[in-house]
Design a protein around this motif. Structure first.
Motif, short mmCIF file in Angstrom:
data_model
loop_
_atom_site.label_atom_id
_atom_site.label_comp_id
_atom_site.label_asym_id
_atom_site.label_seq_id
_atom_site.Cartn_x
_atom_site.Cartn_y
_atom_site.Cartn_z
N MET A 61 -9.97 14.87 1.68
CA MET A 61 -11.35 14.74 2.16
C MET A 61 -11.37 14.11 3.54
N ALA A 62 -12.55 14.07 4.14
CA ALA A 62 -12.75 13.41 5.42
C ALA A 62 -13.85 12.38 5.29
N TYR A 80 -33.81 13.95 14.67
CA TYR A 80 -33.30 14.52 13.42
C TYR A 80 -32.56 15.82 13.70
N GLU A 81 -33.14 16.69 14.55
CA GLU A 81 -32.53 17.98 14.83
C GLU A 81 -31.17 17.82 15.51
N THR A 82 -31.05 16.81 16.36
CA THR A 82 -29.77 16.56 17.04
C THR A 82 -28.73 16.10 16.03
N GLN A 83 -29.10 15.14 15.20
CA GLN A 83 -28.16 14.64 14.20
C GLN A 83 -27.75 15.75 13.23
N LYS A 84 -28.71 16.56 12.82
CA LYS A 84 -28.39 17.64 11.90
C LYS A 84 -27.44 18.65 12.54
N ALA A 85 -27.65 18.96 13.81
CA ALA A 85 -26.77 19.89 14.50
C ALA A 85 -25.34 19.35 14.59
N VAL A 86 -25.21 18.06 14.88
CA VAL A 86 -23.89 17.44 14.97
C VAL A 86 -23.21 17.44 13.61
N LEU A 87 -23.94 17.03 12.57
CA LEU A 87 -23.37 17.01 11.23
C LEU A 87 -22.98 18.43 10.79
N THR A 88 -23.82 19.40 11.09
CA THR A 88 -23.51 20.78 10.72
C THR A 88 -22.24 21.27 11.40
N ASP A 89 -22.09 20.98 12.69
CA ASP A 89 -20.89 21.41 13.41
C ASP A 89 -19.63 20.76 12.84
N ILE A 90 -19.71 19.48 12.51
CA ILE A 90 -18.55 18.79 11.96
C ILE A 90 -18.23 19.33 10.57
N ALA A 91 -19.25 19.45 9.73
CA ALA A 91 -19.02 19.89 8.35
C ALA A 91 -18.48 21.32 8.31
N THR A 92 -19.04 22.21 9.12
CA THR A 92 -18.57 23.60 9.10
C THR A 92 -17.17 23.72 9.67
N SER A 93 -16.84 22.91 10.66
CA SER A 93 -15.47 22.91 11.19
C SER A 93 -14.48 22.50 10.11
N LEU A 94 -14.79 21.42 9.41
CA LEU A 94 -13.92 20.96 8.33
C LEU A 94 -13.83 22.00 7.22
N TYR A 95 -14.96 22.62 6.92
CA TYR A 95 -14.99 23.63 5.86
C TYR A 95 -14.03 24.78 6.16
N HIS A 96 -14.06 25.26 7.39
CA HIS A 96 -13.18 26.37 7.77
C HIS A 96 -11.71 25.98 7.76
N GLN A 97 -11.45 24.68 7.79
CA GLN A 97 -10.07 24.20 7.74
C GLN A 97 -9.63 23.88 6.31
N GLY A 98 -10.51 24.12 5.36
CA GLY A 98 -10.16 23.93 3.95
C GLY A 98 -10.59 22.62 3.33
N ILE A 99 -11.25 21.76 4.11
CA ILE A 99 -11.75 20.49 3.56
C ILE A 99 -13.03 20.77 2.79
N ARG A 100 -13.11 20.27 1.57
CA ARG A 100 -14.26 20.53 0.73
C ARG A 100 -14.99 19.26 0.31
N CYS A 101 -14.64 18.13 0.91
CA CYS A 101 -15.30 16.88 0.56
C CYS A 101 -15.44 16.02 1.81
N LEU A 102 -16.66 15.55 2.06
CA LEU A 102 -16.96 14.75 3.24
C LEU A 102 -17.83 13.58 2.83
N LEU A 103 -17.44 12.38 3.25
CA LEU A 103 -18.22 11.17 3.00
C LEU A 103 -18.71 10.60 4.31
N ILE A 104 -20.03 10.51 4.47
CA ILE A 104 -20.62 9.86 5.64
C ILE A 104 -20.68 8.36 5.36
N VAL A 105 -20.05 7.57 6.21
CA VAL A 105 -20.11 6.11 6.12
C VAL A 105 -21.10 5.65 7.19
N ASN A 106 -22.32 5.42 6.77
CA ASN A 106 -23.40 5.15 7.71
C ASN A 106 -23.55 3.65 7.95
#
Length: 253
Positions: free
Chosen positions: A22-23, A91-117
């Motif tokens: 995971m990441a 909100y739209e900026t944060q969502k775009a950043v999270l989406t880009d990070i999550a989809t990048s990890l997804y394409h690399q085979g990562i299926r679990c992500l924990l946001i430490v806020n």
């Protein structure tokens, strides 16, 4: 410094031959923290907590996770945006950043992500729900590290911004970044209407009317020892969470 689990110091030569379950994504803000803590406090502490948690998960459970570089894009209240060098991220900026990070990890085979806020103004629940529609087989969890353990069990007078808790944990990880003698007293004003104090409704606090030094709660009693105890307890819980999320048995039979 562990290049296996901290992308801020790692390289492809280290990561390419290792398997990751995971990441972890530290997320903070860019904003004043009273007069004695760095603008990037929320990002710095989220990152340090995440690295310690990932190390414990590796040492105790043999689970390797990667801590991503911290994101310093935070949502700010009225009265904060006007402060010098405070950055409000929509909100739209944060969502775009999270989406880009999550989809990048997804394409690399990562299926679990924990946001430490580390920033109370950030909210990820609706973003995560949207991403679950697009990537239903990816688990994204969100947590606020400063709420993992009850603050009153570790600190004399915790507040909620640049207070005894945040100052103590920063003194533990980065004492060179804390100038406690410069700190304001963290005095703050609450809402006048009882309905708002009771939580009948929520409105954003106007920081200019709430605090004179941007702090909410006195940092005067902060110590590195208190910060170490709290960080240790928080990262213990996170290591267990990493184990639980990667095992995948999330529901009772």
């Amino acid at each position: 410094m562990n290049k296996e689990i901290d992308l801020s110091v790692s390289n492809y030569g280290t990561t390419r031959n290792l398997d990751y379950s995971m990441a972890l994504l530290p997320w903070g803000a860019t904003e004043p923290h009273n007069l004695h803590l760095p603008y990037l406090t929320d990002a710095i502490l989220s990152h340090d907590i995440a690295v310690d948690a990932a190390q414990k998960a590796l040492d105790r459970y043999g689970i390797r996770s990667m801590v991503m570089p911290p994101v310093a894009l935070g949502s700010q209240n009225p009265g904060q945006r006007e402060l010098k060098f405070c950055v409000h991220s929509r909100y739209e900026t944060q969502k775009a950043v999270l989406t880009d990070i999550a989809t990048s990890l997804y394409h690399q085979g990562i299926r679990c992500l924990l946001i430490v806020n580390g920033h109370g103004g950030n909210g990820f629940k609706n973003m995560i729900r949207d991403l679950a529609v697009e990537m239903p087989d990816m688990l994204i969890a969100s947590s606020e590290w400063f709420k993992v353990c009850p603050a009153k069990e570790y600190f004399d007078n915790p507040g909620d911004h640049a207070d005894e808790l945040e100052t103590s944990v920063m003194m533990h990880y980065h004492p060179e970044l804390v100038n406690l003698s410069d700190a304001g007293d963290g005095h703050f004003r609450t809402f006048r209407p009882e309905t708002l104090r009771r939580g009948v409704a929520w409105i954003p606090r106007n920081w200019a009317k709430v605090s004179d030094d941007t702090g909410i709660g006195s940092p005067a009693a902060a110590t590195a020892e208190k910060g170490a105890r709290f960080a240790d307890a928080v990262t213990d819980s996170y290591a267990e969470l990493i184990r639980d999320l990667t095992e995948g048995n999330l529901y009772e039979s």
